[in-house]
Design an enzyme around this catalytic site. Structure first.
Site, mmCIF file in Angstrom:
data_model
loop_
_atom_site.group_PDB
_atom_site.id
_atom_site.type_symbol
_atom_site.label_atom_id
_atom_site.label_comp_id
_atom_site.label_asym_id
_atom_site.label_seq_id
_atom_site.Cartn_x
_atom_site.Cartn_y
_atom_site.Cartn_z
ATOM 1 N N GLY A 13 0.817 -1.216 0.000
ATOM 2 C CA GLY A 13 0.000 0.000 0.000
ATOM 3 C C GLY A 13 0.847 1.261 0.000
ATOM 4 O O GLY A 13 1.606 1.497 0.942
ATOM 5 N N GLY A 15 -0.364 4.281 0.116
ATOM 6 C CA GLY A 15 -1.220 5.382 0.587
ATOM 7 C C GLY A 15 -0.470 6.179 1.642
ATOM 8 O O GLY A 15 0.764 6.152 1.709
ATOM 9 N N PHE A 16 -1.225 6.849 2.508
ATOM 10 C CA PHE A 16 -0.566 7.724 3.483
ATOM 11 C C PHE A 16 0.323 6.933 4.447
ATOM 12 O O PHE A 16 1.437 7.335 4.723
ATOM 13 C CB PHE A 16 -1.607 8.532 4.254
ATOM 14 C CG PHE A 16 -2.254 9.589 3.407
ATOM 15 C CD1 PHE A 16 -1.531 10.711 3.021
ATOM 16 C CD2 PHE A 16 -3.558 9.464 2.977
ATOM 17 C CE1 PHE A 16 -2.104 11.693 2.224
ATOM 18 C CE2 PHE A 16 -4.146 10.444 2.187
ATOM 19 C CZ PHE A 16 -3.416 11.564 1.809
ATOM 20 N N VAL A 81 -1.970 -7.575 -4.147
ATOM 21 C CA VAL A 81 -1.694 -8.609 -3.142
ATOM 22 C C VAL A 81 -3.009 -9.315 -2.817
ATOM 23 O O VAL A 81 -4.048 -8.667 -2.657
ATOM 24 C CB VAL A 81 -1.081 -7.970 -1.870
ATOM 25 C CG1 VAL A 81 -0.940 -8.984 -0.754
ATOM 26 C CG2 VAL A 81 0.256 -7.337 -2.205
ATOM 27 N N GLU A 173 -19.420 17.184 1.369
ATOM 28 C CA GLU A 173 -18.670 17.856 0.292
ATOM 29 C C GLU A 173 -19.344 17.631 -1.050
ATOM 30 O O GLU A 173 -19.514 18.552 -1.855
ATOM 31 C CB GLU A 173 -17.255 17.256 0.194
ATOM 32 C CG GLU A 173 -16.310 17.694 1.277
ATOM 33 C CD GLU A 173 -15.083 16.794 1.400
ATOM 34 O OE1 GLU A 173 -15.022 15.720 0.761
ATOM 35 O OE2 GLU A 173 -14.177 17.161 2.166
ATOM 36 N N ASP A 302 -5.788 2.996 7.794
ATOM 37 C CA ASP A 302 -7.213 2.662 7.925
ATOM 38 C C ASP A 302 -7.460 1.192 8.246
ATOM 39 O O ASP A 302 -8.540 0.827 8.699
ATOM 40 C CB ASP A 302 -7.943 2.988 6.609
ATOM 41 C CG ASP A 302 -8.269 4.461 6.486
ATOM 42 O OD1 ASP A 302 -7.858 5.238 7.372
ATOM 43 O OD2 ASP A 302 -8.942 4.842 5.502
ATOM 44 N N ALA A 318 -6.312 10.760 7.293
ATOM 45 C CA ALA A 318 -4.973 10.811 6.718
ATOM 46 C C ALA A 318 -3.878 11.111 7.756
ATOM 47 O O ALA A 318 -2.845 10.420 7.763
ATOM 48 C CB ALA A 318 -4.955 11.824 5.578
HETATM 49 C C1 LIG Z 1 -13.397 10.320 -0.538
HETATM 50 C C2 LIG Z 1 -12.524 10.367 0.683
HETATM 51 C C3 LIG Z 1 -12.303 11.584 1.320
HETATM 52 C C4 LIG Z 1 -11.507 11.657 2.444
HETATM 53 N N1 LIG Z 1 -11.294 12.878 3.035
HETATM 54 C C5 LIG Z 1 -10.448 12.970 4.075
HETATM 55 C C6 LIG Z 1 -10.146 14.243 4.647
HETATM 56 O O1 LIG Z 1 -10.677 15.281 4.213
HETATM 57 N N2 LIG Z 1 -9.256 14.292 5.676
HETATM 58 C C7 LIG Z 1 -8.658 13.170 6.168
HETATM 59 O O2 LIG Z 1 -7.832 13.255 7.069
HETATM 60 N N3 LIG Z 1 -8.944 11.944 5.668
HETATM 61 C C8 LIG Z 1 -9.822 11.825 4.631
HETATM 62 N N4 LIG Z 1 -10.105 10.584 4.099
HETATM 63 C C9 LIG Z 1 -9.532 9.381 4.742
HETATM 64 C C10 LIG Z 1 -8.088 9.192 4.352
HETATM 65 O O3 LIG Z 1 -7.938 9.320 2.961
HETATM 66 C C11 LIG Z 1 -7.656 7.811 4.844
HETATM 67 O O4 LIG Z 1 -7.768 7.784 6.235
HETATM 68 C C12 LIG Z 1 -6.220 7.510 4.427
HETATM 69 O O5 LIG Z 1 -6.094 7.504 3.034
HETATM 70 C C13 LIG Z 1 -5.780 6.159 4.993
HETATM 71 O O6 LIG Z 1 -4.481 5.902 4.584
HETATM 72 P P1 LIG Z 1 -3.997 4.403 4.331
HETATM 73 O O7 LIG Z 1 -2.564 4.514 3.968
HETATM 74 O O8 LIG Z 1 -4.394 3.559 5.458
HETATM 75 O O9 LIG Z 1 -4.847 3.899 3.083
HETATM 76 P P2 LIG Z 1 -4.964 4.476 1.611
HETATM 77 O O10 LIG Z 1 -4.528 5.881 1.542
HETATM 78 O O11 LIG Z 1 -6.346 4.135 1.167
HETATM 79 O O12 LIG Z 1 -3.911 3.616 0.790
HETATM 80 C C14 LIG Z 1 -4.054 2.246 0.613
HETATM 81 C C15 LIG Z 1 -3.231 1.832 -0.583
HETATM 82 O O13 LIG Z 1 -3.215 0.428 -0.651
HETATM 83 C C16 LIG Z 1 -3.395 0.010 -1.986
HETATM 84 N N5 LIG Z 1 -4.006 -1.320 -1.949
HETATM 85 C C17 LIG Z 1 -5.214 -1.660 -1.432
HETATM 86 N N6 LIG Z 1 -5.411 -2.974 -1.544
HETATM 87 C C18 LIG Z 1 -4.317 -3.476 -2.158
HETATM 88 C C19 LIG Z 1 -3.945 -4.787 -2.574
HETATM 89 N N7 LIG Z 1 -4.734 -5.833 -2.367
HETATM 90 N N8 LIG Z 1 -2.752 -4.959 -3.190
HETATM 91 C C20 LIG Z 1 -1.939 -3.892 -3.410
HETATM 92 N N9 LIG Z 1 -2.252 -2.640 -3.039
HETATM 93 C C21 LIG Z 1 -3.412 -2.433 -2.423
HETATM 94 C C22 LIG Z 1 -4.300 1.068 -2.578
HETATM 95 O O14 LIG Z 1 -4.186 1.108 -3.992
HETATM 96 C C23 LIG Z 1 -3.784 2.333 -1.904
HETATM 97 O O15 LIG Z 1 -2.773 2.959 -2.649
HETATM 98 C C24 LIG Z 1 -10.907 10.477 2.960
HETATM 99 C C25 LIG Z 1 -11.126 9.255 2.325
HETATM 100 C C26 LIG Z 1 -11.913 9.201 1.189
HETATM 101 C C27 LIG Z 1 -12.155 7.881 0.502
#
Ligand SMILES: Cc1cc2nc3c(=O)[nH]c(=O)nc-3n(C[C@H](O)[C@H](O)[C@H](O)COP(=O)(O)OP(=O)(O)OC[C@H]3O[C@@H](n4cnc5c(N)ncnc54)[C@H](O)[C@@H]3O)c2cc1C
Length: 427
Positions: A13, A15-16, A81, A173, A302, A318
Site C-alpha cells: 500500500g 497510501g498515506f 496482493v 462535500e 485505515d 490521513a
Molecule cells: C473520498 C474520501 C475523502 C476523504 N477525506 C479525508 C479528509 O478530508 N481528511 C482526512 O484526514 N482523511 C480523509 N479521508 C480518509 C483518508 O484518505 C484515509 O484515512 C487515508 O487515506 C488512509 O491511509 P492508508 O494509507 O491507510 O490507506 P490508503 O490511503 O487508502 O492507501 C491504501 C493503498 O493500498 C493500496 N491497496 C489496497 N489494496 C491493495 C492490494 N490488495 N494490493 C496492493 N495494493 C493495495 C491502494 O491502492 C492504496 O494505494 C478520505 C477518504 C476518502 C475515501
C-alpha cells in the site's frame, strides 16, 4: 553487507501510511519493496473535486515511481496482493508470484461497505479511487444531458434528482458541490431544463450530519448546506436503492443519480492474516502496531484498529495514517540500530476540518471552532499545504481560484460512450 543479507521490508500500500513509512526510512540500510495495485499515490481528501469536475485526476495523484525515484533503497512493484502468509513470511500476488519478507507493513487501507447490500453498488457508486471519481463525474454530468433530452416531465425531474447517502465529510462535500454546480456552474448552458431546479438531497440515517464534530458546528454545517440548496434529510435510513431511486421510510424517492458515501470496510487483506478483527474488518493491533506474537508484522492506517489511552479509537483519517507509518519507521530504525524502540503509538490530533461548498466549511481545533468563510480559507490553506510534493500544487490553487470566483469547473469532460441507457420504465 551483501544485498542478500540486507533486511527486506515489504510494504503493501502506497497510501498515506505506506508512503510515509517508506520515505521515513530513506537513509536506512534496508531493502524496501513497496507493492501497490495502482501506480500512484492518491490524495483522497480531494477526490470529491475530481468527481465534481473541479480538478483533474493528475492534480491529486502522483506516480509512486516518481515520488520514490531518488530513494535508492526502494523498489516499487505494481501488483495486487491477495494474501499474506504470516507463518511463511510471504506475500502472495494475484499473478501467482510471491514476495518473502523479514518485516511486513500492511497498509492497504479501506473500501466502501454497503451494510450487506452489495447489490446497491451498481446504482449507488462510492468514492474511493480515481476510477470511482471519474465514473462518478461522468454519471453526474450525463444526468443533466439526459434531463435536457427527456420529453417526459416526470422522467426529466427524476434525472434532475440527485441524492447522496451518508452525512459524513465526503457526503457533505459532494452534496454541497453538486448544489453549487446545478445552481451556478451550469446556469445558461441548457435550453430545455433549468439546472437550478435540480434537487440535491443529503440523506443521513443518524440525527445529524458531520457527527464527529460538536453539535453546534454540525448544525452550522447543516444551515450552510441548506443555504446552498441541499435538502438535508436526517434520522431515516435508506432501505433500498435501484436505478430509479431509493426508499426512505414509507416513501420512494425518484432519483436517477444516487451516490454512496455511507459505509467503510477495511481492506479484505486483513482477514487473510487469521487474527482478531473488529466489526469493520480492521485488524486489532497491539499498541506498537504489530500483531500479537509477530513483532515482524505491522499494520497501519485505515486497516489498523487501535484504541487510545482515553478509550477513543484512532480515527480513520490521513494524519493518523501518516503518523502510524512514521511510527513503524521509527520502530524499525531503532531495531536496525539496536536502540530502544519508541513506546506505544500515540495519535496527535491536530483537529478536524470539513468543507461544505464555496466559502463554506467548519473547523474544530481544540477550543477553536470556526464556520463559514474563515473556516473555508483555513480548509483551503491546509489542503494546499498537504498537497506538498505534487508537481501541480500551484495548478490546483489556480484552478480553485478560477472556480471559486467564476463558478466554472474546468474538468467537465465526459469520456466514453454517451449512448442513453435502456430506460427501465419503458420496458
Ligand atoms: C473520498 C474520501 C475523502 C476523504 N477525506 C479525508 C479528509 O478530508 N481528511 C482526512 O484526514 N482523511 C480523509 N479521508 C480518509 C483518508 O484518505 C484515509 O484515512 C487515508 O487515506 C488512509 O491511509 P492508508 O494509507 O491507510 O490507506 P490508503 O490511503 O487508502 O492507501 C491504501 C493503498 O493500498 C493500496 N491497496 C489496497 N489494496 C491493495 C492490494 N490488495 N494490493 C496492493 N495494493 C493495495 C491502494 O491502492 C492504496 O494505494 C478520505 C477518504 C476518502 C475515501
Amino acid at each position: 553487507m551483501t544485498r542478500e543479507r540486507t533486511p527486506h521490508l515489504v510494504i503493501v500500500g502506497g497510501g498515506f501510511a505506506g508512503l510515509w513509512a517508506t520515505r521515513a526510512l530513506a537513509s536506512e540500510r534496508i531493502r524496501i519493496t513497496l507493492v501497490d495495485r495502482r501506480n500512484h499515490h492518491l490524495f483522497q481528501p480531494l477526490l470529491y473535486q475530481v468527481a465534481t469536475a473541479g480538478l483533474s485526476a493528475p492534480d491529486i495523484a502522483a506516480p509512486l515511481r516518481h515520488i520514490l525515484g531518488h530513494q535508492r533503497n526502494v523498489e516499487v512493484r505494481l501488483g495486487e496482493v491477495t494474501r499474506i502468509d504470516k507463518q511463511a513470511r510471504s506475500v502472495q500476488l494475484v499473478d501467482g508470484t510471491s514476495l518473502e519478507y523479514d518485516t511486513l507493513l500492511l497498509a492497504s487501507g479501506a473500501t466502501h461497505a454497503y451494510f450487506g447490500h452489495d447489490e446497491w453498488a451498481k446504482d449507488a457508486p462510492g468514492l474511493k479511487t480515481l476510477d470511482d471519481a471519474i465514473a462518478l463525474r461522468r454519471k453526474l454530468l450525463l444526468a443533466f444531458e439526459r434531463a435536457e433530452a427527456e420529453p417526459d416531465p416526470e422522467k426529466k425531474a427524476a434525472w434532475l434528482s440527485f441524492a447522496v447517502v451518508g452525512g459524513g465529510p465526503t457526503g457533505v462535500e459532494l452534496a454541497g458541490t453538486l448544489a453549487e454546480i446545478a445552481r451556478h456552474t451550469l446556469r445558461n448552458e441548457f435550453r430545455h431544463i433549468d439546472p437550478a431546479s435540480a434537487r440535491v438531497r443529503l440523506v443521513e440515517a443518524g440525527p445529524r450530519v458531520l457527527s464527529t464534530f460538536p453539535d453546534v458546528l454540525s448544525l452550522k454545517a447543516r444551515r450552510q448546506l441548506e443555504k446552498l440548496g441541499v435538502e438535508v434529510l436526517t434520522g431515516t435510513p435508506v432501505t433500498s436503492i435501484d436505478s430509479l431511486g431509493f426508499q426512505l421510510g414509507e416513501q420512494f424517492v425518484p432519483a436517477r443519480t444516487v451516490v454512496w458515501a455511507a459505509g467503510v470496510a477495511a481492506s479484505p487483506l486483513g482477514a487473510t492474516l487469521d487474527v482478531a478483527l473488529d466489526r469493520a474488518g480492521r485488524v486489532l493491533v497491539q499498541p506498537d502496531l504489530t500483531l500479537p506474537g509477530h513483532p515482524e508484522l505491522f499494520v497501519a492506517g485505515d486497516l489498523a484498529a487501535l484504541t487510545q489511552a482515553d478509550g477513543r479509537p484512532v480515527p480513520g483519517v490521513a494524519p493518523a495514517a501518516k503518523q502510524m507509518g512514521k511510527h513503524v519507521a521509527d520502530t524499525l530504525r531503532a531495531r536496525l540500530h539496536g536502540k530502544p524502540v519508541p513506546g506505544p503509538f500515540k495519535y496527535a490530533d491536530y483537529g478536524n476540518l470539513a468543507t461544505i461548498g464555496r466559502m463554506a466549511a467548519i473547523v474544530h481545533l481544540g477550543k477553536l471552532q470556526l464556520s463559514g468563510v474563515l473556516a473555508w480559507w483555513f480548509w483551503l490553506a491546509a489542503h494546499v499545504f498537504f498537497l506538498i510534493g505534487f508537481r501541480n500544487r500551484m495548478v490546483v490553487l489556480l484552478n480553485w481560484a478560477v472556480a471559486y470566483w467564476s463558478y466554472q469547473r474546468s474538468a467537465r469532460i465526459i469520456f466514453g460512450d454517451v449512448k442513453p441507457p435502456k430506460d427501465p420504465t419503458r420496458g
